[in-house]
Design a protein around this motif. Sequence first.
Motif, PDB file in Angstrom:
ATOM      1  N   GLY A 136      55.403  31.512  58.210  1.00 19.46           N
ATOM      2  CA  GLY A 136      56.288  32.671  58.252  1.00 19.46           C
ATOM      3  C   GLY A 136      55.844  33.689  59.287  1.00 19.46           C
ATOM      4  N   HIS A 137      54.537  33.921  59.361  1.00 20.18           N
ATOM      5  CA  HIS A 137      54.008  34.879  60.330  1.00 20.18           C
ATOM      6  C   HIS A 137      54.231  34.386  61.759  1.00 20.18           C
ATOM      7  N   GLU A 138      53.970  33.093  61.989  1.00 15.37           N
ATOM      8  CA  GLU A 138      54.107  32.547  63.344  1.00 15.37           C
ATOM      9  C   GLU A 138      55.557  32.501  63.809  1.00 15.37           C
ATOM     10  N   LEU A 139      56.455  32.156  62.884  1.00 14.47           N
ATOM     11  CA  LEU A 139      57.857  31.974  63.271  1.00 14.47           C
ATOM     12  C   LEU A 139      58.742  33.170  62.915  1.00 14.47           C
ATOM     13  N   LEU A 191      59.485  34.426  59.912  1.00 14.49           N
ATOM     14  CA  LEU A 191      60.361  34.064  58.810  1.00 14.49           C
ATOM     15  C   LEU A 191      59.749  34.539  57.501  1.00 14.49           C
ATOM     16  N   SER A 192      60.595  34.773  56.504  1.00 13.11           N
ATOM     17  CA  SER A 192      60.075  35.104  55.182  1.00 13.11           C
ATOM     18  C   SER A 192      59.555  33.829  54.527  1.00 13.11           C
ATOM     19  N   VAL A 193      58.663  33.981  53.563  1.00  7.29           N
ATOM     20  CA  VAL A 193      58.124  32.819  52.874  1.00  7.29           C
ATOM     21  C   VAL A 193      59.220  32.018  52.175  1.00  7.29           C
ATOM     22  N   PRO A 194      60.185  32.656  51.478  1.00 11.66           N
ATOM     23  CA  PRO A 194      61.277  31.879  50.882  1.00 11.66           C
ATOM     24  C   PRO A 194      62.061  31.081  51.925  1.00 11.66           C
ATOM     25  N   THR A 195      62.231  31.662  53.115  1.00  9.29           N
ATOM     26  CA  THR A 195      62.948  30.934  54.167  1.00  9.29           C
ATOM     27  C   THR A 195      62.131  29.735  54.637  1.00  9.29           C
ATOM     28  N   VAL A 196      60.830  29.914  54.755  1.00 10.79           N
ATOM     29  CA  VAL A 196      59.965  28.794  55.127  1.00 10.79           C
ATOM     30  C   VAL A 196      60.069  27.681  54.089  1.00 10.79           C
ATOM     31  N   LYS A 197      60.061  28.054  52.825  1.00 15.58           N
ATOM     32  CA  LYS A 197      60.183  27.053  51.762  1.00 15.58           C
ATOM     33  C   LYS A 197      61.512  26.312  51.857  1.00 15.58           C
ATOM     34  N   ARG A 230      62.054  21.549  63.219  1.00 18.14           N
ATOM     35  CA  ARG A 230      60.979  20.877  63.947  1.00 18.14           C
ATOM     36  C   ARG A 230      59.780  21.817  64.110  1.00 18.14           C
ATOM     37  N   GLU A 231      60.026  23.075  64.382  1.00 13.78           N
ATOM     38  CA  GLU A 231      58.929  24.044  64.487  1.00 13.78           C
ATOM     39  C   GLU A 231      58.171  24.146  63.171  1.00 13.78           C
ATOM     40  N   VAL A 232      58.916  24.177  62.065  1.00 18.28           N
ATOM     41  CA  VAL A 232      58.280  24.250  60.742  1.00 18.28           C
ATOM     42  C   VAL A 232      57.453  22.982  60.494  1.00 18.28           C
TER      43      VAL A 232
END
Length: 215
Positions: free
Chosen positions: A177-180, A182-188, A161-163
Amino acid sequence: MGPVRIVIVDDDALVRSALRLMLDGADGIEVVAEAGDGAEVPGVLAAHAVDVVLMDLRMPGVDGIAATREVRRRRDAPAVVVLTTFDTQAEVEGALAAGAAGYLLKDAAPPRIVAAVRAAAAGEPVLAPQVARRLMDAAAASSADRESARARLARLTPREREVAECIGRGASNADIGHELHLSVPTVKAYTSSVLDKLDLTSRTHVALLVQQAQE
């Protein structure tokens, strides 16, 4: 108190004549002027004391919504009652947002128009039954759409939900990724999960759903 003083604004001279005949024949109402275009209204109001402006919407120069907005900006502005053939959602909402006190259709019975003029002069709003129903249906549909969007988003985990909310703000993967943290792959990966759970095909659709849930 004196009679309710009316200005009729309509680009059709025959309509103006018919309305003048009807309203001048009503007890306690006086038509003091006419205008064939919204652009003429300021001059008419400067020359006459007016209680109610009976306003058409679609005119070749300044339309009724723009003219209503200008009327309502005046000090001691008269009430505006829209009298038109058209009742699209955009026109109804535009006229009311501009400050119209009433919205009637031209097929209204003469007593209904007379009553609307008197009500507006007394500071009371008046809507054609069809217009009131349209507004109620639109409000119900908007509420239903909002609740449906919220129910769909409730399928997501808190992190998903945050994403989704970040996507709704137009954030890039790097921003998310910066806000949460997380790494970019994890965001994806989270984005793919969001799309799958919501049965959507693009980030744009996610953003629209998030916005709809917040309206």
